[in-house]
Each structure stands twice: as C-alpha cells, then as structure tokens.
Design a protein around this motif. Sequence first.
Motif, mmCIF file in Angstrom:
data_model
loop_
_atom_site.group_PDB
_atom_site.id
_atom_site.type_symbol
_atom_site.label_atom_id
_atom_site.label_comp_id
_atom_site.label_asym_id
_atom_site.label_seq_id
_atom_site.Cartn_x
_atom_site.Cartn_y
_atom_site.Cartn_z
ATOM 1 N N ALA A 76 32.176 52.730 4.784
ATOM 2 C CA ALA A 76 32.833 52.723 3.467
ATOM 3 C C ALA A 76 33.668 51.327 2.561
ATOM 4 C CB ALA A 76 33.644 54.359 3.675
ATOM 5 N N PRO A 77 33.001 50.800 2.543
ATOM 6 C CA PRO A 77 33.473 49.521 1.634
ATOM 7 C C PRO A 77 34.122 50.039 0.221
ATOM 8 C CG PRO A 77 31.303 48.955 1.905
ATOM 9 C CD PRO A 77 31.076 50.646 1.764
ATOM 10 N N ALA A 78 34.432 50.461 0.180
ATOM 11 C CA ALA A 78 35.102 51.551 -1.156
ATOM 12 C C ALA A 78 36.658 51.642 -0.564
ATOM 13 C CB ALA A 78 34.742 52.616 -2.249
ATOM 14 N N VAL A 79 36.626 51.986 0.860
ATOM 15 C CA VAL A 79 38.533 52.879 1.126
ATOM 16 C C VAL A 79 38.528 51.786 1.248
ATOM 17 C CG1 VAL A 79 37.306 52.666 3.610
ATOM 18 C CG2 VAL A 79 38.515 54.653 2.763
ATOM 19 N N VAL A 80 38.425 50.326 1.718
ATOM 20 C CA VAL A 80 39.603 48.971 1.778
ATOM 21 C C VAL A 80 39.955 48.733 0.465
ATOM 22 C CG1 VAL A 80 38.789 47.134 2.024
ATOM 23 C CG2 VAL A 80 37.529 48.319 3.178
ATOM 24 N N ARG A 81 39.730 49.258 -0.299
ATOM 25 C CA ARG A 81 40.191 49.214 -2.035
ATOM 26 C C ARG A 81 41.395 50.346 -1.824
ATOM 27 N NH1 ARG A 81 35.372 48.080 -3.782
ATOM 28 N NH2 ARG A 81 34.727 49.648 -4.645
ATOM 29 N N LEU A 82 41.083 51.618 -1.569
ATOM 30 C CA LEU A 82 41.655 52.621 -1.710
ATOM 31 C C LEU A 82 43.431 52.213 -0.608
ATOM 32 C CD1 LEU A 82 42.790 55.268 -2.163
ATOM 33 C CD2 LEU A 82 41.478 56.538 -0.064
ATOM 34 N N ARG A 83 42.910 51.756 0.765
ATOM 35 C CA ARG A 83 44.025 51.750 1.928
ATOM 36 C C ARG A 83 45.150 50.305 0.718
ATOM 37 N NH1 ARG A 83 41.970 47.161 6.246
ATOM 38 N NH2 ARG A 83 42.131 46.106 4.562
ATOM 39 N N ALA A 84 44.469 49.181 0.145
ATOM 40 C CA ALA A 84 44.747 48.398 -0.119
ATOM 41 C C ALA A 84 45.861 48.835 -1.653
ATOM 42 C CB ALA A 84 43.721 47.125 -1.370
ATOM 43 N N LEU A 85 45.224 49.762 -2.332
ATOM 44 C CA LEU A 85 46.004 50.622 -3.273
ATOM 45 C C LEU A 85 47.634 51.246 -2.707
ATOM 46 C CD1 LEU A 85 46.434 51.773 -6.391
ATOM 47 C CD2 LEU A 85 45.519 53.670 -5.426
ATOM 48 N N LEU A 86 46.954 51.620 -1.618
ATOM 49 C CA LEU A 86 48.024 52.379 -1.088
ATOM 50 C C LEU A 86 49.384 52.218 -0.333
ATOM 51 C CD1 LEU A 86 46.073 55.371 0.941
ATOM 52 C CD2 LEU A 86 47.774 55.874 -1.332
ATOM 53 N N GLN A 87 48.448 50.862 0.345
ATOM 54 C CA GLN A 87 49.170 49.842 0.960
ATOM 55 C C GLN A 87 50.281 49.150 0.222
ATOM 56 O OE1 GLN A 87 46.652 47.643 3.775
ATOM 57 N NE2 GLN A 87 48.557 46.922 4.063
ATOM 58 N N TRP A 88 49.744 48.655 -1.273
ATOM 59 C CA TRP A 88 50.737 48.446 -2.229
ATOM 60 C C TRP A 88 51.791 48.777 -2.851
ATOM 61 C CZ3 TRP A 88 51.034 49.559 -7.578
ATOM 62 C CH2 TRP A 88 51.683 48.877 -8.341
ATOM 63 N N GLN A 89 52.019 50.453 -2.353
ATOM 64 C CA GLN A 89 53.001 51.280 -2.894
ATOM 65 C C GLN A 89 54.001 51.326 -2.129
ATOM 66 O OE1 GLN A 89 51.034 54.235 -5.322
ATOM 67 N NE2 GLN A 89 49.424 53.703 -4.191
ATOM 68 N N LEU A 90 53.905 50.191 -0.859
ATOM 69 C CA LEU A 90 54.600 51.327 0.463
ATOM 70 C C LEU A 90 55.362 50.259 0.773
ATOM 71 C CD1 LEU A 90 51.741 53.295 3.012
ATOM 72 C CD2 LEU A 90 53.929 54.597 0.961
ATOM 73 N N GLU A 91 56.253 49.675 1.517
ATOM 74 C CA GLU A 91 57.110 49.300 2.483
ATOM 75 C C GLU A 91 56.691 49.080 3.787
ATOM 76 O OE1 GLU A 91 61.822 47.191 3.211
ATOM 77 O OE2 GLU A 91 61.285 49.014 1.477
ATOM 78 N N PRO A 92 56.410 47.878 4.063
ATOM 79 C CA PRO A 92 55.602 47.895 5.761
ATOM 80 C C PRO A 92 56.826 47.899 6.281
ATOM 81 C CG PRO A 92 55.245 45.693 4.777
ATOM 82 C CD PRO A 92 55.260 46.787 3.406
ATOM 83 N N LEU A 93 57.219 48.086 7.613
ATOM 84 C CA LEU A 93 57.714 47.870 8.676
ATOM 85 C C LEU A 93 58.049 46.711 8.887
ATOM 86 C CD1 LEU A 93 57.265 51.046 11.043
ATOM 87 C CD2 LEU A 93 59.130 50.913 9.314
ATOM 88 N N ASP A 94 59.024 45.952 9.969
ATOM 89 C CA ASP A 94 58.739 44.431 10.231
ATOM 90 C C ASP A 94 58.123 44.422 11.351
ATOM 91 O OD1 ASP A 94 60.924 44.285 12.187
ATOM 92 O OD2 ASP A 94 62.323 44.098 11.063
ATOM 93 N N TYR A 95 57.669 43.461 12.251
ATOM 94 C CA TYR A 95 56.836 43.232 13.131
ATOM 95 C C TYR A 95 57.772 44.049 14.334
ATOM 96 C CZ TYR A 95 54.043 41.482 17.450
ATOM 97 O OH TYR A 95 53.693 41.171 18.704
ATOM 98 N N LEU A 96 59.085 43.802 14.310
ATOM 99 C CA LEU A 96 59.894 44.172 15.720
ATOM 100 C C LEU A 96 60.356 45.997 15.230
ATOM 101 C CD1 LEU A 96 61.086 44.577 18.551
ATOM 102 C CD2 LEU A 96 63.459 43.647 16.894
ATOM 103 N N GLU A 97 59.713 45.755 14.862
ATOM 104 C CA GLU A 97 60.073 48.246 14.124
ATOM 105 C C GLU A 97 58.698 48.222 14.353
ATOM 106 O OE1 GLU A 97 62.956 48.314 10.327
ATOM 107 O OE2 GLU A 97 61.354 47.351 10.068
ATOM 108 N N GLN A 98 57.316 47.677 13.967
ATOM 109 C CA GLN A 98 55.833 48.362 14.847
ATOM 110 C C GLN A 98 55.454 47.916 15.748
ATOM 111 O OE1 GLN A 98 52.741 47.629 12.652
ATOM 112 N NE2 GLN A 98 53.717 47.315 10.696
#
Length: 129
Positions: A76-98
């Motif tokens: 589902a190649p289009a879902v990769v774009r959805l993932r990017a859109l969602l990720q762009w709006q979120l603040e990732p946890l740092d490596y240790l928090e993950q």
Amino acid sequence: MPEQLAFQSISDDRFSQLRRQAIQFVESRPRQGFQFVERHRDAEFQVHCRGIPVLLLERRSQHLLLRVSLDATQRAPAVVRLRALLQWQLEPLDYLEQVLAGVPEPVLLDRVLQMFAGEVHEGVRCGVL
C-alpha cells in the motif's frame, strides 16, 4: 514485524485530528482497497489494505505508538505518505525513551527477510486500480 515508532502523548483533540486525517485518506481513495478500522474511538485506529493492517496509531498511557507494516511500500504505497503526514505532526520520543517504552527497533534480519520476500501479489495491493 511492523516498524514501530513512539511519540509524546497528545490531547484528545489532537488525536481526533489525526483520526480525521486517516479517515479522509481512506475516503479519498474509494475502490482502492483501503479501510479505516477503529478499535477504540479515542485510543486506537488502523488503516487496512484489503483486510490486512498496514498502519496503526495507538494512544498508550505514556506515549503514542505508530506502527506501519514492513511491506507497506509494496502492499500500500500511499499509506507511506499517510505515515509521513502523521509523523510530521508528532514529537518523537528520544532513543532512550523509546527503549524504556518497550518499542523495539526493526531488526535488520526482518528488513533483509522483507527484501527477499518478493513482490506483494497484485490482487492484495491497495491503491492500484
């Protein structure tokens, strides 16, 4: 094995916005095999490709978890774009928090096996008319 990323917790309103974006993604692609599946209205939703989960967004007590199937680029190649859109709006946890949140990194072996798994059959792909 899905690719998993953890992000900082978000408000109910913010989660509802992301949910609406996922619904719009699916609704804007009629007859392409995508389905929006809601597990818990304010806690988890998924996007499926012909019945197979390809993206999941889940609110947990301490963080937000985004999972995308490793074969999403073929299935589902289009879902990769959805993932990017969602990720762009979120603040990732740092490596240790993950790591502390128990979010595993995709194992190299999983990625190698995916590369050799071959093409996803045309009949189970989404976004192809």
